[in-house]
Design an enzyme around this catalytic site. Structure first.
Site, PDB file in Angstrom:
ATOM      1  N   GLU A   1      -1.291  -8.501   4.709  1.00 37.61           N
ATOM      2  CA  GLU A   1      -1.116  -8.643   6.166  1.00 37.61           C
ATOM      3  C   GLU A   1      -2.435  -8.501   6.918  1.00 37.61           C
ATOM      4  O   GLU A   1      -2.505  -8.813   8.100  1.00 37.61           O
ATOM      5  CB  GLU A   1      -0.068  -7.641   6.675  1.00 37.61           C
ATOM      6  CG  GLU A   1      -0.558  -6.227   6.966  1.00 37.61           C
ATOM      7  CD  GLU A   1      -0.793  -5.386   5.721  1.00 37.61           C
ATOM      8  OE1 GLU A   1      -0.811  -5.934   4.601  1.00 37.61           O
ATOM      9  OE2 GLU A   1      -0.995  -4.166   5.865  1.00 37.61           O
TER      10      GLU A   1
ATOM     11  N   HIS B   1      -3.708  -5.356   0.807  1.00 37.12           N
ATOM     12  CA  HIS B   1      -3.035  -5.650   2.077  1.00 37.12           C
ATOM     13  C   HIS B   1      -3.039  -7.138   2.426  1.00 37.12           C
ATOM     14  O   HIS B   1      -3.973  -7.605   3.075  1.00 37.12           O
ATOM     15  CB  HIS B   1      -3.760  -4.925   3.214  1.00 37.12           C
ATOM     16  CG  HIS B   1      -3.542  -3.447   3.234  1.00 37.12           C
ATOM     17  ND1 HIS B   1      -2.497  -2.867   3.915  1.00 37.12           N
ATOM     18  CD2 HIS B   1      -4.222  -2.437   2.665  1.00 37.12           C
ATOM     19  CE1 HIS B   1      -2.545  -1.546   3.770  1.00 37.12           C
ATOM     20  NE2 HIS B   1      -3.591  -1.258   3.013  1.00 37.12           N
TER      21      HIS B   1
ATOM     22  N   CYS C   1       0.828  -1.204   0.000  1.00 33.39           N
ATOM     23  CA  CYS C   1       0.000   0.000   0.000  1.00 33.39           C
ATOM     24  C   CYS C   1       0.864   1.257   0.000  1.00 33.39           C
ATOM     25  O   CYS C   1       1.540   1.552  -0.966  1.00 33.39           O
ATOM     26  CB  CYS C   1      -0.981  -0.046   1.169  1.00 33.39           C
ATOM     27  SG  CYS C   1      -2.293   1.179   1.002  1.00 33.39           S
TER      28      CYS C   1
END
Lengths: 82, 290
Positions: free
Chosen positions: B255, B253, B117
């Site tokens: 994560e 994302h 990002c």
């Protein structure tokens, strides 16, 4: 010498200006049908010390190249203030 | 298997307990904790490290760091320096002025560098992506931009991604070719943009070099426009790697979806793990294998 400069960062021709387009749409909705184009820009007013105007301009161009503008999508223009 | 970069440069393979991941933060980054956690879930050492820890002499003895303390660097998501000037511009300017030489060496030696990002924006502004030049992994000027979304809005939702890499990218070896995964996006400036008039050349080069990693698709796996392509990215590109495959940037994302219950459809769809965890596992496999 002390100089005051406006550095204008604008989008290159051919790059979609979403903010400008949205603003144009809103202005036309407000009744300003004569608005043909709105371009968004960013201005940094920079005060700096330099030996000469040429020196200052050289430094300002470097600043634009190194951080203020991304040459892929943005142009910059230097305007002397006062 | 092609010859690994580590073999060429003579860097030794690593045991899991030798792997150290540094997630680089400055003011305004806000995804460093979950990124660190994703690595720790896999049992390796990871820590958030402030950029200052690399150079400032105001840092306590035990807290100063060098790039070479790490075997992997991550630029996390967030709004570094308030997204002032342009998203990622200030973070990258600071990193470039202080760490360019080390960072270039780090990349040339084959160590993985990931940008998620805002981190992708940092890598693009740094000139580390698209990263066509193997010998100069950080270019003088940016060669691509992550421009303001076509919608002119912050786009925050799940996105379908098709994994298109044929094997170059070190960060996605655990995904099958053409596999579709779901990672969330959350950004206002994520539109992959190449120099006007040269987009096609860039695309051809990226495809030829196997640098395209993820593309946005719809729920059927087809290339589609907004809202499936959340930002208007050129050719639906969501993530790319550099020419050597060890620098990877993506807007979505991974994560944020390392556990099954982090997916919005977790009650309806059974998963053993979140779709994103394999990005981190791929990195560790890469570091261990060579």
């Amino acid at each position: 010498m002390k100089y005051t400069v406006d550095v204008l960062i604008s989008l290159k021709k051919g790059v979609l200006d979403a903010e400008g387009e949205a603003t144009k749409k809103a202005l036309r909705l407000l009744g300003y049908k004569n608005v043909e184009r709105v371009s968004s820009m960013k201005v940094f007013r920079i005060e700096l010390n330099a030996k000469s105007r040429e020196d200052a301009e050289k430094m300002l161009r470097e600043m634009c190249d190194r951080m203020l503008a991304n040459p892929v999508i943005q142009d910059y223009e230097i305007r002397w203030v006062g | 298997m092609e010859k690994g970069i580590f073999e060429i440069f003579g860097v030794m393979s690593m045991e899991p307990d030798e792997i150290r991941v540094g997630v680089v933060r400055i003011e305004g980054t806000n995804c460093e904790d979950e990124t660190v956690r994703a690595f720790r879930m896999l049992g390796v050492f990871a820590e958030a490290v402030h950029l200052k820890q690399f150079y400032s002499d105001m840092i306590k003895d035990g807290e100063s760091r060098s790039i070479w303390d790490y075997s992997c660097l991550v630029f996390p998501g967030g709004f570094s320096a308030g997204d002032y000037v342009r998203a990622g511009a200030i973070f990258s300017a600071r990193a470039k002025s202080l760490l360019r030489h080390d960072l270039e060496m780090f990349i040339r030696e084959g160590y993985p560098v990931l940008g998620i990002c805002n981190g992708f924006q940092v890598l693009a502004e740094l000139g580390a992506l698209p990263g066509f030049d193997e010998d100069r992994p950080v270019s003088d000027k940016p060669e691509m931009a992550l421009a303001i979304n076509s919608s002119s809005r912050f786009e925050c939702r799940q996105s379908y991604l098709k994994h298109e890499n044929r094997g170059k990218c070190r960060f996605t070896s655990e995904y099958m070719k053409d596999e579709i995964v779901v990672f969330p996006v959350a950004h206002a400036e994520g539109k992959v943009t190449f120099p006007v008039g040269r987009e096609k050349d860039f695309l051809n080069l990226l495809e030829e070099n196997d640098q395209i990693v993820f593309r946005y698709v719809d729920s059927e796996g087809n290339y589609s426009d907004y809202p499936w392509n959340p930002n208007g990215s050129y050719s639906n590109i969501a993530g790319i790697c550099n020419v050597t495959g060890n620098v990877f940037g993506l807007m979505p994302h991974p994560e944020r979806v390392v556990n099954p219950w982090q997916h919005t459809d977790w009650m309806r769809m059974e998963r053993e793990e979140g779709d994103g965890i394999r990005v981190f596992r791929s990195i560790l496999k890469y570091l261990e294998k060579l």
